[in-house]
Scaffold this motif. Structure first.
Motif, PDB file in Angstrom:
ATOM      1  N   LYS A  15       0.840  -1.202   0.000  1.00  0.00           N
ATOM      2  CA  LYS A  15       0.000   0.000   0.000  1.00  0.00           C
ATOM      3  C   LYS A  15       0.873   1.250   0.000  1.00  0.00           C
ATOM      4  O   LYS A  15       1.843   1.362   0.740  1.00  0.00           O
ATOM      5  CB  LYS A  15      -0.916   0.010   1.222  1.00  0.00           C
ATOM      6  CG  LYS A  15      -0.208  -0.112   2.559  1.00  0.00           C
ATOM      7  CD  LYS A  15      -1.207  -0.212   3.708  1.00  0.00           C
ATOM      8  CE  LYS A  15      -0.482  -0.358   5.059  1.00  0.00           C
ATOM      9  NZ  LYS A  15      -1.424  -0.500   6.186  1.00  0.00           N
ATOM     10  N   GLY A  16       0.519   2.172  -0.889  1.00  0.00           N
ATOM     11  CA  GLY A  16       1.225   3.447  -0.940  1.00  0.00           C
ATOM     12  C   GLY A  16       2.657   3.295  -1.394  1.00  0.00           C
ATOM     13  O   GLY A  16       3.044   2.307  -2.028  1.00  0.00           O
ATOM     14  N   GLY A  17       3.460   4.277  -1.071  1.00  0.00           N
ATOM     15  CA  GLY A  17       4.873   4.231  -1.396  1.00  0.00           C
ATOM     16  C   GLY A  17       5.135   4.612  -2.837  1.00  0.00           C
ATOM     17  O   GLY A  17       4.261   5.074  -3.570  1.00  0.00           O
ATOM     18  N   PHE A  18       6.377   4.392  -3.260  1.00  0.00           N
ATOM     19  CA  PHE A  18       6.810   4.722  -4.604  1.00  0.00           C
ATOM     20  C   PHE A  18       7.044   3.420  -5.370  1.00  0.00           C
ATOM     21  O   PHE A  18       7.923   2.638  -5.017  1.00  0.00           O
ATOM     22  CB  PHE A  18       8.106   5.534  -4.560  1.00  0.00           C
ATOM     23  CG  PHE A  18       7.975   6.861  -3.863  1.00  0.00           C
ATOM     24  CD1 PHE A  18       7.415   7.937  -4.508  1.00  0.00           C
ATOM     25  CD2 PHE A  18       8.430   7.027  -2.554  1.00  0.00           C
ATOM     26  CE1 PHE A  18       7.295   9.168  -3.875  1.00  0.00           C
ATOM     27  CE2 PHE A  18       8.316   8.248  -1.917  1.00  0.00           C
ATOM     28  CZ  PHE A  18       7.737   9.324  -2.581  1.00  0.00           C
ATOM     29  N   SER A  19       6.273   3.196  -6.457  1.00  0.00           N
ATOM     30  CA  SER A  19       6.411   1.963  -7.214  1.00  0.00           C
ATOM     31  C   SER A  19       7.804   1.829  -7.807  1.00  0.00           C
ATOM     32  O   SER A  19       8.340   0.719  -7.918  1.00  0.00           O
ATOM     33  CB  SER A  19       5.358   1.906  -8.327  1.00  0.00           C
ATOM     34  OG  SER A  19       5.497   3.014  -9.213  1.00  0.00           O
ATOM     35  N   VAL A  20       8.420   2.963  -8.163  1.00  0.00           N
ATOM     36  CA  VAL A  20       9.756   2.928  -8.762  1.00  0.00           C
ATOM     37  C   VAL A  20      10.795   2.396  -7.780  1.00  0.00           C
ATOM     38  O   VAL A  20      11.849   1.895  -8.178  1.00  0.00           O
ATOM     39  CB  VAL A  20      10.156   4.324  -9.273  1.00  0.00           C
ATOM     40  CG1 VAL A  20      10.385   5.295  -8.106  1.00  0.00           C
ATOM     41  CG2 VAL A  20      11.401   4.259 -10.150  1.00  0.00           C
ATOM     42  N   ASP A  21      10.513   2.488  -6.473  1.00  0.00           N
ATOM     43  CA  ASP A  21      11.451   2.027  -5.451  1.00  0.00           C
ATOM     44  C   ASP A  21      11.293   0.547  -5.122  1.00  0.00           C
ATOM     45  O   ASP A  21      12.021   0.027  -4.265  1.00  0.00           O
ATOM     46  CB  ASP A  21      11.278   2.846  -4.165  1.00  0.00           C
ATOM     47  CG  ASP A  21      11.796   4.259  -4.300  1.00  0.00           C
ATOM     48  OD1 ASP A  21      12.508   4.545  -5.276  1.00  0.00           O
ATOM     49  OD2 ASP A  21      11.487   5.088  -3.418  1.00  0.00           O
ATOM     50  N   LEU A  22      10.341  -0.124  -5.754  1.00  0.00           N
ATOM     51  CA  LEU A  22      10.146  -1.568  -5.549  1.00  0.00           C
ATOM     52  C   LEU A  22       9.924  -1.902  -4.074  1.00  0.00           C
ATOM     53  O   LEU A  22      10.515  -2.834  -3.536  1.00  0.00           O
ATOM     54  CB  LEU A  22      11.334  -2.357  -6.109  1.00  0.00           C
ATOM     55  CG  LEU A  22      11.711  -2.068  -7.573  1.00  0.00           C
ATOM     56  CD1 LEU A  22      12.895  -2.926  -8.003  1.00  0.00           C
ATOM     57  CD2 LEU A  22      10.524  -2.303  -8.492  1.00  0.00           C
ATOM     58  N   GLU A  23       9.046  -1.141  -3.431  1.00  0.00           N
ATOM     59  CA  GLU A  23       8.724  -1.392  -2.025  1.00  0.00           C
ATOM     60  C   GLU A  23       7.856  -2.631  -1.853  1.00  0.00           C
ATOM     61  O   GLU A  23       7.750  -3.161  -0.748  1.00  0.00           O
ATOM     62  CB  GLU A  23       8.006  -0.189  -1.420  1.00  0.00           C
ATOM     63  CG  GLU A  23       8.842   1.075  -1.391  1.00  0.00           C
ATOM     64  CD  GLU A  23       8.084   2.239  -0.791  1.00  0.00           C
ATOM     65  OE1 GLU A  23       7.093   2.002  -0.068  1.00  0.00           O
ATOM     66  OE2 GLU A  23       8.472   3.393  -1.048  1.00  0.00           O
ATOM     67  N   GLY A  24       7.225  -3.081  -2.913  1.00  0.00           N
ATOM     68  CA  GLY A  24       6.382  -4.253  -2.844  1.00  0.00           C
ATOM     69  C   GLY A  24       6.680  -5.198  -3.996  1.00  0.00           C
ATOM     70  O   GLY A  24       7.534  -4.914  -4.835  1.00  0.00           O
ATOM     71  N   PRO A  25       6.017  -6.334  -4.004  1.00  0.00           N
ATOM     72  CA  PRO A  25       4.984  -6.729  -3.048  1.00  0.00           C
ATOM     73  C   PRO A  25       5.572  -7.122  -1.704  1.00  0.00           C
ATOM     74  O   PRO A  25       6.727  -7.539  -1.617  1.00  0.00           O
ATOM     75  CB  PRO A  25       4.333  -7.937  -3.725  1.00  0.00           C
ATOM     76  CG  PRO A  25       5.437  -8.534  -4.546  1.00  0.00           C
ATOM     77  CD  PRO A  25       6.233  -7.362  -5.050  1.00  0.00           C
ATOM     78  N   VAL A 257       8.720   3.139   7.126  1.00  0.00           N
ATOM     79  CA  VAL A 257       9.627   2.026   7.407  1.00  0.00           C
ATOM     80  C   VAL A 257       9.846   1.127   6.184  1.00  0.00           C
ATOM     81  O   VAL A 257      10.896   0.497   6.061  1.00  0.00           O
ATOM     82  CB  VAL A 257       9.118   1.216   8.622  1.00  0.00           C
ATOM     83  CG1 VAL A 257       7.904   0.395   8.276  1.00  0.00           C
ATOM     84  CG2 VAL A 257      10.218   0.357   9.211  1.00  0.00           C
ATOM     85  N   ALA A 258       8.898   1.079   5.258  1.00  0.00           N
ATOM     86  CA  ALA A 258       9.053   0.237   4.067  1.00  0.00           C
ATOM     87  C   ALA A 258       9.759   0.957   2.928  1.00  0.00           C
ATOM     88  O   ALA A 258      10.084   0.338   1.916  1.00  0.00           O
ATOM     89  CB  ALA A 258       7.683  -0.238   3.581  1.00  0.00           C
ATOM     90  N   ALA A 259      10.009   2.245   3.062  1.00  0.00           N
ATOM     91  CA  ALA A 259      10.574   3.035   1.963  1.00  0.00           C
ATOM     92  C   ALA A 259      12.008   2.610   1.658  1.00  0.00           C
ATOM     93  O   ALA A 259      12.773   2.271   2.556  1.00  0.00           O
ATOM     94  CB  ALA A 259      10.521   4.512   2.300  1.00  0.00           C
ATOM     95  N   ARG A 260      12.359   2.660   0.364  1.00  0.00           N
ATOM     96  CA  ARG A 260      13.687   2.247  -0.077  1.00  0.00           C
ATOM     97  C   ARG A 260      14.322   3.360  -0.904  1.00  0.00           C
ATOM     98  O   ARG A 260      13.647   4.139  -1.559  1.00  0.00           O
ATOM     99  CB  ARG A 260      13.612   0.984  -0.939  1.00  0.00           C
ATOM    100  CG  ARG A 260      12.853  -0.153  -0.313  1.00  0.00           C
ATOM    101  CD  ARG A 260      12.752  -1.350  -1.238  1.00  0.00           C
ATOM    102  NE  ARG A 260      14.013  -2.092  -1.315  1.00  0.00           N
ATOM    103  CZ  ARG A 260      14.210  -3.123  -2.127  1.00  0.00           C
ATOM    104  NH1 ARG A 260      13.256  -3.520  -2.954  1.00  0.00           N
ATOM    105  NH2 ARG A 260      15.367  -3.764  -2.139  1.00  0.00           N
ATOM    106  N   ASN A 261      15.641   3.411  -0.869  1.00  0.00           N
ATOM    107  CA  ASN A 261      16.392   4.336  -1.701  1.00  0.00           C
ATOM    108  C   ASN A 261      17.795   3.760  -1.871  1.00  0.00           C
ATOM    109  O   ASN A 261      18.102   2.693  -1.339  1.00  0.00           O
ATOM    110  CB  ASN A 261      16.427   5.734  -1.072  1.00  0.00           C
ATOM    111  CG  ASN A 261      16.561   6.834  -2.109  1.00  0.00           C
ATOM    112  OD1 ASN A 261      17.055   6.597  -3.218  1.00  0.00           O
ATOM    113  ND2 ASN A 261      16.117   8.028  -1.768  1.00  0.00           N
TER     114      ASN A 261
END
Length: 284
Positions: A15-25, A257-261
């Motif tokens: 849910k939410g986040g930035f798709s470009v950062d591949l936070e999911g699935p 907490v799920a955000a990536r960079n």
């Protein structure tokens, strides 16, 4: 060091986040027990490392590092190169871990703050000296969640609770004006705010924290692997997590907490730091 128990943990988000950062699935992973430092490495700890080893950071070798505009005088800004596309960043000659805003600045009143202007190369060197290593993203995220499942932040889903700020991020209009409602323009001491359920401090905001694995490596591929190579001046990008005091929902909503960079291994700035981990069989 804080013990993080073995077990199946939900990593990532749907849910939410930035798709470009591949936070999911989001994926359930069985993660072995490990130990992680309660705080980011401090100026005092890094100073001890440098005094013992004579280590020279990448920023010191290059002769400059990135500093956010709010910490620079107009004279410093005129003398420094502004970054195209992100013109709030300046390449400041002489900026480094011990001179965070360039020549004349000092860490003497910030010994309990996280060390900044450290590249991944520098973080790996410190960890190796201390008999530890950098966390993988899945280790970092499991520890950062503090035992909670699927929450936005290490403490829950509300950014501010009863009018009290839970982390050090940007308030106001980014990048022009920070109202400092959380009490800080730059870094805060590493034990500011309440720890999460595992006892870790400030896994949201304050400073970005280097991880061991390459940027956006799928979570499952991080299991059982350790990236320890000290790749000086590497152009490869590696994971960074947690956001920093410069994150704001309008621009860099990555204190979740799920955000990536990620960033290249030799990059440094005044909002990047790290913490260390140990495997179970490495416990001191």
């Amino acid at each position: 060091m804080i013990e993080i128990p073995a077990g199946v943990t939900l990593i990532g988000t749907d849910k939410g986040g930035f798709s470009v950062d591949l936070e999911g699935p989001a994926v359930e992973l069985a993660i072995p027990r490990f130990f992680i430092s309660a705080t980011a490495v401090t100026n005092e700890e890094f100073q001890r490392f440098v005094a013992t080893t004579g280590y020279q950071t990448d920023s010191e070798k290059f002769g400059w590092s990135f500093v956010f505009h709010a910490f620079l005088t107009e004279t410093q800004q005129r003398r420094s190169q502004k970054m195209t596309g992100t013109n709030w960043w300046y390449a400041v000659a002489g900026a480094s871990w011990c001179c965070p805003e360039g020549p004349g600045s000092t860490i003497e009143d910030r010994l309990t703050h996280p060390v900044v202007h450290v590249s991944r190369n520098d973080a790996v060197a410190y960890c190796q000296w201390a008999g530890m290593r950098l966390p993988t993203e899945i280790e970092w995220e499991k520890a950062a969640r503090g035992g909670l499942v699927g929450k936005l932040y290490p403490w829950g889903d509300e950014l501010v609770i009863d009018g009290k700020h839970q982390c050090n991020i940007w308030q106001g209009a980014f990048p022009a004006h920070n109202t400092m409602e959380d009490g800080y323009l730059g870094t805060a001491p590493v034990e500011t705010y309440e720890p999460n359920g595992f006892g870790l401090y400030q896994t949201a905001g304050n400073v970005w924290e280097w991880c061991a694995n390459p940027r956006y490596l799928p979570f499952k591929e991080q299991l059982g692997a350790v990236w320890q190579a000290h790749q000086t001046y590497s152009t490869a990008a590696y994971g960074i997590r947690g956001g920093s005091f410069l994150c704001h929902a309008s621009y860099c909503n990555r204190y979740r907490v799920a955000a990536r960079n990620g960033n290249t291994a030799d990059s440094a700035s005044n909002n990047m730091g790290f913490r260390c981990v140990q495997n179970e069989n490495e416990e001191n």
